[in-house]
Design an enzyme around this catalytic site. Structure first.
Site, PDB file in Angstrom:
ATOM      1  N   SER A   1       0.704  -0.949  -0.046  1.00  0.00           N
ATOM      2  CA  SER A   1      -0.230   0.037   0.118  1.00  0.00           C
ATOM      3  C   SER A   1       0.761   1.051  -0.011  1.00  0.00           C
ATOM      4  O   SER A   1       1.978   1.215   0.244  1.00  0.00           O
ATOM      5  CB  SER A   1      -0.755  -0.236   1.414  1.00  0.00           C
ATOM      6  OG  SER A   1      -1.515   1.370   1.620  1.00  0.00           O
TER       7      SER A   1
ATOM      8  N   TYR B   1      -3.232   0.046  10.052  1.00  0.00           N
ATOM      9  CA  TYR B   1      -3.290  -0.429   8.679  1.00  0.00           C
ATOM     10  C   TYR B   1      -1.719  -0.109   8.225  1.00  0.00           C
ATOM     11  O   TYR B   1      -0.794  -1.007   7.465  1.00  0.00           O
ATOM     12  CB  TYR B   1      -4.148   0.356   7.784  1.00  0.00           C
ATOM     13  CG  TYR B   1      -4.288   0.050   6.495  1.00  0.00           C
ATOM     14  CD1 TYR B   1      -3.714   0.803   5.399  1.00  0.00           C
ATOM     15  CD2 TYR B   1      -5.152  -1.138   5.966  1.00  0.00           C
ATOM     16  CE1 TYR B   1      -3.699   0.469   4.110  1.00  0.00           C
ATOM     17  CE2 TYR B   1      -5.094  -1.089   4.592  1.00  0.00           C
ATOM     18  CZ  TYR B   1      -4.645  -0.603   3.546  1.00  0.00           C
ATOM     19  OH  TYR B   1      -4.665  -0.930   2.557  1.00  0.00           O
TER      20      TYR B   1
HETATM   21  P1  NAP Z   1     -11.953  -4.751   0.121  1.00  0.00           P
HETATM   22  O1  NAP Z   1     -13.003  -4.347  -0.823  1.00  0.00           O
HETATM   23  O2  NAP Z   1     -11.942  -4.300   1.562  1.00  0.00           O
HETATM   24  O3  NAP Z   1     -11.825  -6.310   0.046  1.00  0.00           O
HETATM   25  C1  NAP Z   1     -10.912  -7.195   0.900  1.00  0.00           C
HETATM   26  C2  NAP Z   1     -11.518  -8.557   0.790  1.00  0.00           C
HETATM   27  O4  NAP Z   1     -10.589  -9.237   1.922  1.00  0.00           O
HETATM   28  C3  NAP Z   1     -12.825  -8.855   1.021  1.00  0.00           C
HETATM   29  O5  NAP Z   1     -13.219  -9.488   0.063  1.00  0.00           O
HETATM   30  C4  NAP Z   1     -12.961  -9.292   2.435  1.00  0.00           C
HETATM   31  O6  NAP Z   1     -14.026 -10.378   2.397  1.00  0.00           O
HETATM   32  C5  NAP Z   1     -11.822 -10.221   2.439  1.00  0.00           C
HETATM   33  N1  NAP Z   1     -11.361 -10.393   3.785  1.00  0.00           N
HETATM   34  C6  NAP Z   1     -11.287  -9.360   4.722  1.00  0.00           C
HETATM   35  N2  NAP Z   1     -10.738 -10.256   5.946  1.00  0.00           N
HETATM   36  C7  NAP Z   1     -10.823 -11.641   5.691  1.00  0.00           C
HETATM   37  C8  NAP Z   1     -10.316 -12.821   6.251  1.00  0.00           C
HETATM   38  N3  NAP Z   1     -10.102 -12.793   7.492  1.00  0.00           N
HETATM   39  N4  NAP Z   1     -10.157 -14.098   5.458  1.00  0.00           N
HETATM   40  C9  NAP Z   1     -10.744 -13.835   4.279  1.00  0.00           C
HETATM   41  N5  NAP Z   1     -11.005 -12.800   3.651  1.00  0.00           N
HETATM   42  C10 NAP Z   1     -11.111 -11.638   4.084  1.00  0.00           C
HETATM   43  O7  NAP Z   1     -10.572  -4.237  -0.403  1.00  0.00           O
HETATM   44  P2  NAP Z   1      -9.919  -3.772  -1.790  1.00  0.00           P
HETATM   45  O8  NAP Z   1     -10.004  -2.217  -1.870  1.00  0.00           O
HETATM   46  O9  NAP Z   1     -10.564  -4.674  -2.855  1.00  0.00           O
HETATM   47  O10 NAP Z   1      -8.113  -4.048  -1.501  1.00  0.00           O
HETATM   48  C11 NAP Z   1      -7.673  -5.253  -1.607  1.00  0.00           C
HETATM   49  C12 NAP Z   1      -6.351  -5.193  -1.241  1.00  0.00           C
HETATM   50  O11 NAP Z   1      -5.703  -4.306  -1.502  1.00  0.00           O
HETATM   51  C13 NAP Z   1      -6.193  -5.160   0.393  1.00  0.00           C
HETATM   52  O12 NAP Z   1      -5.303  -5.995   1.261  1.00  0.00           O
HETATM   53  C14 NAP Z   1      -6.106  -3.699   0.743  1.00  0.00           C
HETATM   54  O13 NAP Z   1      -5.431  -3.505   1.982  1.00  0.00           O
HETATM   55  C15 NAP Z   1      -5.093  -3.300  -0.407  1.00  0.00           C
HETATM   56  N6  NAP Z   1      -4.902  -2.055  -1.062  1.00  0.00           N
HETATM   57  C16 NAP Z   1      -6.324  -1.550  -1.159  1.00  0.00           C
HETATM   58  C17 NAP Z   1      -6.135  -0.079  -2.012  1.00  0.00           C
HETATM   59  C18 NAP Z   1      -7.313   0.743  -2.281  1.00  0.00           C
HETATM   60  O14 NAP Z   1      -7.209   1.829  -2.653  1.00  0.00           O
HETATM   61  N7  NAP Z   1      -8.437  -0.034  -2.357  1.00  0.00           N
HETATM   62  C19 NAP Z   1      -4.776   0.332  -1.842  1.00  0.00           C
HETATM   63  C20 NAP Z   1      -3.707  -0.273  -1.602  1.00  0.00           C
HETATM   64  C21 NAP Z   1      -3.780  -1.484  -1.146  1.00  0.00           C
HETATM   65  P3  NAP Z   1     -15.531  -9.608   2.982  1.00  0.00           P
HETATM   66  O15 NAP Z   1     -15.899  -8.941   2.224  1.00  0.00           O
HETATM   67  O16 NAP Z   1     -16.413 -10.881   3.256  1.00  0.00           O
HETATM   68  O17 NAP Z   1     -15.127  -9.200   4.227  1.00  0.00           O
HETATM   69  C1  GCO Z   2      -6.947   5.194   3.508  1.00  0.00           C
HETATM   70  C2  GCO Z   2      -7.024   4.357   2.206  1.00  0.00           C
HETATM   71  C3  GCO Z   2      -5.589   4.095   2.057  1.00  0.00           C
HETATM   72  C4  GCO Z   2      -6.019   3.059   0.685  1.00  0.00           C
HETATM   73  C5  GCO Z   2      -4.536   2.196   0.264  1.00  0.00           C
HETATM   74  C6  GCO Z   2      -3.728   3.307  -0.173  1.00  0.00           C
HETATM   75  O1  GCO Z   2      -7.576   5.568   4.277  1.00  0.00           O
HETATM   76  O2  GCO Z   2      -5.931   6.032   3.472  1.00  0.00           O
HETATM   77  O3  GCO Z   2      -8.016   3.521   2.514  1.00  0.00           O
HETATM   78  O4  GCO Z   2      -5.172   3.144   2.749  1.00  0.00           O
HETATM   79  O5  GCO Z   2      -6.538   1.734   1.010  1.00  0.00           O
HETATM   80  O6  GCO Z   2      -4.087   1.369   1.235  1.00  0.00           O
HETATM   81  O7  GCO Z   2      -2.687   2.745  -0.964  1.00  0.00           O
END
Ligand code: NAP
Ligand code: GCO
Length: 265
Positions: free
Chosen positions: A147, A160
């Site tokens: 991230s 986080y």
């Molecule tokens: P999201 O919409 O919150 O999806 C996360 C997924 O993880 C959901 O399907 C959730 O299932 C599942 N999950 C949570 N706890 C779990 C557990 N204990 N066992 C199995 N599954 C579990 O997240 P996203 O935005 O798609 O992001 C995906 C990944 O990328 C995450 O690691 C996030 O930190 C990272 N990321 C996101 C962003 C961003 O801007 N969106 C940026 C950087 C990194 P449920 O829905 O059933 O809870």
């Molecule tokens: C926040 C956001 C971020 C993104 C991502 C950025 O509240 O700052 O959720 O953490 O999820 O991780 O790279």
């Protein structure tokens, strides 16, 4: 030659928590490169709904209910995957949560829960998958979802950031221990992407929405499909000599100090 470098035919890819969001987009990209996709989640209904969504794009996924924070459930899931689908060649540790609470207001239990899902769980799943890759002498690919918070702090997301910073260093440690087994452990560091996780930051004219657009040289939020190239690269032969690298897909956020509100690049 180029296409073969990115060909995933014959490979099994486990993308944790990929019932929507970035995980689903990455799983679709891996499937389009030829991989057989396995998805887990903690909620059966979400897996069923996701199965239909994937099928609508022509992709037949295997689904397993598994809480990635439970080593026992992960061991049981991997045994079933090996018996029913085949050994895991590519692991994407995608499952994650976030809690946005100021440090002084955050319960220790909340801090611990975020660390458990975002750092301990990738340790658990990677450990169990790598053990099997080493035993099989198959090599393989481990891809951890890092991230911007692997590099930067931000108010209210201390747990986080601690987890994602730790995940960056876990990735480098995995690379150190497993490279000799031809297992490449790397990370993907998305910038700010439009998913359910960031929806609260983009809704109802939230000031953070404009902040991110101004803070991102590409002047937009990332779309899940923006990760397709990065995940196929790190899952394929094209990255066989890439170890311990965090590939940031952030529209330039980490490249810049940022600009004043009315300044044009
Ligand atoms: P999201 O919409 O919150 O999806 C996360 C997924 O993880 C959901 O399907 C959730 O299932 C599942 N999950 C949570 N706890 C779990 C557990 N204990 N066992 C199995 N599954 C579990 O997240 P996203 O935005 O798609 O992001 C995906 C990944 O990328 C995450 O690691 C996030 O930190 C990272 N990321 C996101 C962003 C961003 O801007 N969106 C940026 C950087 C990194 P449920 O829905 O059933 O809870
Ligand atoms: C926040 C956001 C971020 C993104 C991502 C950025 O509240 O700052 O959720 O953490 O999820 O991780 O790279």
């Amino acid at each position: 030659m180029t296409n073969e470098l990115f060909d995933l035919n014959g490979k099994v890819a486990l993308v944790t928590g990929a019932t929507h969001g970035l995980g689903m987009a990455m799983a679709i990209a891996l499937a389009q490169a030829g991989a057989r996709i396995v998805v887990n989640d903690i909620v059966a209904e979400r897996l069923e709904a996701a199965k239909k969504q994937y099928a609508a794009t022509g992709i037949n996924i295997a689904t397993y209910i598994c809480d990635v924070t439970s080593e026992i459930q992960v061991i049981e899931m991997l045994a079933r995957i090996e018996a029913e689908v085949g050994p895991v060649d590519i692991l994407v540790n995608n499952a994650g949560i976030i809690k946005r609470i100021p440090i002084v207001d955050m319960e220790v239990s909340d801090f611990e829960m975020v660390l458990k899902v975002d750092l301990v769980a990738p340790f658990i799943v990677s450990k169990q998958v790598a053990k099997r890759m080493i035993e099989r002498k198959s090599g393989g690919k481990i891809i951890n979802m890092c991230s911007m918070m692997s590099e930067l702090g931000r108010s209210t997301v201390s747990a986080y950031a601690a987890a994602k910073g730790g995940l960056k260093m876990l990735t480098k440690s995995q690379a150190t221990e497993w490279a000799k087994y031809n297992i490449q452990a790397n990370g993907i560091g998305p910038g700010y992407f439009a998913t359910a996780q960031t929806a609260p930051l983009r809704e109802d004219g939230h000031p953070f929405n404009d902040f991110i657009i101004n803070r991102t040289p590409a002047a937009r939020w990332g779309e899940p499909d923006d990760l397709a190239g990065a995940v196929v690269f790190l899952a394929s032969r094209a990255s066989d000599f890439v170890n311990g690298h965090i590939l940031y897909v952030d529209g330039g956020i980490l490249a810049t100090l940022g600009k004043a509100e009315d300044e044009e690049y």
